[in-house]
Write a protein that holds these residues in place. Structure first.
Motif, PDB file in Angstrom:
ATOM      1  N   THR A 126      83.744   7.563 -30.781  1.00 12.65           N
ATOM      2  CA  THR A 126      83.637   8.739 -31.656  1.00 12.65           C
ATOM      3  C   THR A 126      82.311   9.472 -31.438  1.00 12.65           C
ATOM      4  O   THR A 126      82.269  10.709 -31.386  1.00 12.65           O
ATOM      5  N   ALA A 127      81.226   8.716 -31.321  1.00 13.27           N
ATOM      6  CA  ALA A 127      79.927   9.342 -31.061  1.00 13.27           C
ATOM      7  C   ALA A 127      79.915  10.056 -29.711  1.00 13.27           C
ATOM      8  O   ALA A 127      79.351  11.162 -29.580  1.00 13.27           O
ATOM      9  N   PHE A 128      80.543   9.465 -28.710  1.00 15.93           N
ATOM     10  CA  PHE A 128      80.605  10.099 -27.390  1.00 15.93           C
ATOM     11  C   PHE A 128      81.440  11.382 -27.440  1.00 15.93           C
ATOM     12  O   PHE A 128      81.078  12.394 -26.814  1.00 15.93           O
ATOM     13  N   ILE A 129      82.536  11.359 -28.171  1.00 15.85           N
ATOM     14  CA  ILE A 129      83.368  12.566 -28.291  1.00 15.85           C
ATOM     15  C   ILE A 129      82.603  13.669 -29.017  1.00 15.85           C
ATOM     16  O   ILE A 129      82.654  14.850 -28.629  1.00 15.85           O
ATOM     17  N   CYS A 130      81.878  13.306 -30.066  1.00 18.19           N
ATOM     18  CA  CYS A 130      81.101  14.309 -30.812  1.00 18.19           C
ATOM     19  C   CYS A 130      80.030  14.949 -29.934  1.00 18.19           C
ATOM     20  O   CYS A 130      79.831  16.173 -29.974  1.00 18.19           O
ATOM     21  N   PHE A 175      71.534  10.505 -25.596  1.00 15.13           N
ATOM     22  CA  PHE A 175      72.552  10.007 -26.525  1.00 15.13           C
ATOM     23  C   PHE A 175      73.895   9.869 -25.814  1.00 15.13           C
ATOM     24  O   PHE A 175      74.646   8.906 -26.060  1.00 15.13           O
ATOM     25  N   GLU A 176      74.215  10.803 -24.950  1.00 13.43           N
ATOM     26  CA  GLU A 176      75.467  10.736 -24.199  1.00 13.43           C
ATOM     27  C   GLU A 176      75.490   9.508 -23.294  1.00 13.43           C
ATOM     28  O   GLU A 176      76.505   8.796 -23.212  1.00 13.43           O
ATOM     29  N   ALA A 185      77.493   2.023 -23.882  1.00 13.58           N
ATOM     30  CA  ALA A 185      77.920   1.053 -24.890  1.00 13.58           C
ATOM     31  C   ALA A 185      79.438   0.970 -24.962  1.00 13.58           C
ATOM     32  O   ALA A 185      80.005  -0.130 -25.125  1.00 13.58           O
ATOM     33  N   LEU A 186      80.099   2.101 -24.842  1.00 19.27           N
ATOM     34  CA  LEU A 186      81.560   2.113 -24.884  1.00 19.27           C
ATOM     35  C   LEU A 186      82.153   1.331 -23.713  1.00 19.27           C
ATOM     36  O   LEU A 186      83.072   0.516 -23.904  1.00 19.27           O
ATOM     37  N   VAL A 187      81.634   1.542 -22.514  1.00 15.43           N
ATOM     38  CA  VAL A 187      82.193   0.885 -21.327  1.00 15.43           C
ATOM     39  C   VAL A 187      81.934  -0.620 -21.362  1.00 15.43           C
ATOM     40  O   VAL A 187      82.852  -1.433 -21.171  1.00 15.43           O
ATOM     41  N   THR A 247      73.868  21.560 -36.106  1.00 14.81           N
ATOM     42  CA  THR A 247      75.277  21.905 -35.990  1.00 14.81           C
ATOM     43  C   THR A 247      76.136  20.731 -36.447  1.00 14.81           C
ATOM     44  O   THR A 247      75.667  19.589 -36.544  1.00 14.81           O
ATOM     45  N   GLY A 248      77.419  21.020 -36.701  1.00 18.69           N
ATOM     46  CA  GLY A 248      78.309  19.972 -37.198  1.00 18.69           C
ATOM     47  C   GLY A 248      78.501  18.844 -36.210  1.00 18.69           C
ATOM     48  O   GLY A 248      78.506  17.662 -36.578  1.00 18.69           O
ATOM     49  N   ALA A 249      78.642  19.173 -34.915  1.00 14.49           N
ATOM     50  CA  ALA A 249      78.866  18.146 -33.904  1.00 14.49           C
ATOM     51  C   ALA A 249      77.635  17.264 -33.740  1.00 14.49           C
ATOM     52  O   ALA A 249      77.743  16.036 -33.596  1.00 14.49           O
ATOM     53  N   GLU A 250      76.450  17.873 -33.792  1.00 12.37           N
ATOM     54  CA  GLU A 250      75.234  17.089 -33.644  1.00 12.37           C
ATOM     55  C   GLU A 250      75.007  16.176 -34.846  1.00 12.37           C
ATOM     56  O   GLU A 250      74.622  15.016 -34.701  1.00 12.37           O
TER      57      GLU A 250
END
Length: 207
Positions: free
Chosen positions: A63-67, A83-84, A90-92, A143-146
């Motif tokens: 979810t953090a990666f998508i945001c 952050f990306e 971490a996801l992988v 912003t909302g995504a950040e």
């Protein structure tokens, strides 16, 4: 003619013995049974605390990666890129460990200390998610995504921290069990060597 008849009888006898041999049908499928044929999902692990934490970590990192990927503009972009990288790594890594543990694939590679591997992954993920979330919170543009990425980054850090605490306890328990097993093996070997010394007849038989 006698030789030809003997060869014919020998070949027919070998064919009959090969056909009636109980070992013939099981020689070929042995290689087919190896590999990943015995995979099964360990539901007990997924229902347990560690399995649920792993699932939560994967979902929060995803979810953090998508945001962070939905952000189109940034200035400066260093915090976003860091952050990306953290969320993707971490996801992988956590997803791969979840797959290994849930399918019991880690038991086929006993040379690796998986408790220590899980501890290192959760500890590093906790630290880097904290740094990346703090940097993104300080450099974002509200912003909302950040904001969503920062929130999910801190949530992922919290879950990884809990998993790190449990991984430390599990690693300590496994280390104690291994040390006690080694000490018991050493005591057993010393006892057997002393018995051999006190029984010379065993030495004569061995010689």
């Amino acid at each position: 003619d006698d030789l030809e008849g003997f060869d014919g009888e020998a070949s027919s006898a070998s064919m009959i013995s090969a056909a009636s041999s109980p070992y013939q049908p099981t020689t070929e499928p042995v290689s087919q049974r190896r590999g990943l044929g015995g995979l099964r999902c360990d539901l007990d692990y997924l229902r347990g605390t560690l399995g649920r934490l792993k699932l939560a970590e994967v979902l929060l990192a995803l979810t953090a990666f998508i945001c962070i990927e939905t952000i189109m503009e940034c200035s400066p972009c260093e915090g976003l890129y860091f952050f990306e990288f953290v969320s993707c790594s971490a996801l992988v890594v956590t997803g791969a460990l979840l797959l290994l543990f849930s399918l019991n694939l880690h038991t086929r590679i006993p040379q690796i200390n998986w408790n220590l591997t899980d501890l290192v992954n959760t500890g590093l993920s906790t630290f880097f998610f904290f740094i990346a979330s703090v940097v993104l919170a300080a450099l974002n543009h509200k912003t909302g995504a950040e904001i969503a990425a920062v929130v999910f980054g801190f949530l992922a850090m919290a879950v990884y921290a809990v998993n790190t605490f449990l991984a430390v306890r599990r690693w300590r328990v496994s280390s104690r069990q291994q040390s006690s097993r080694q000490s018991s093996d050493y005591i057993r070997a010393r006892t057997e060597s002393r018995e051999v010394v006190h029984r010379p007849e065993i030495q004569r038989l061995d010689a």
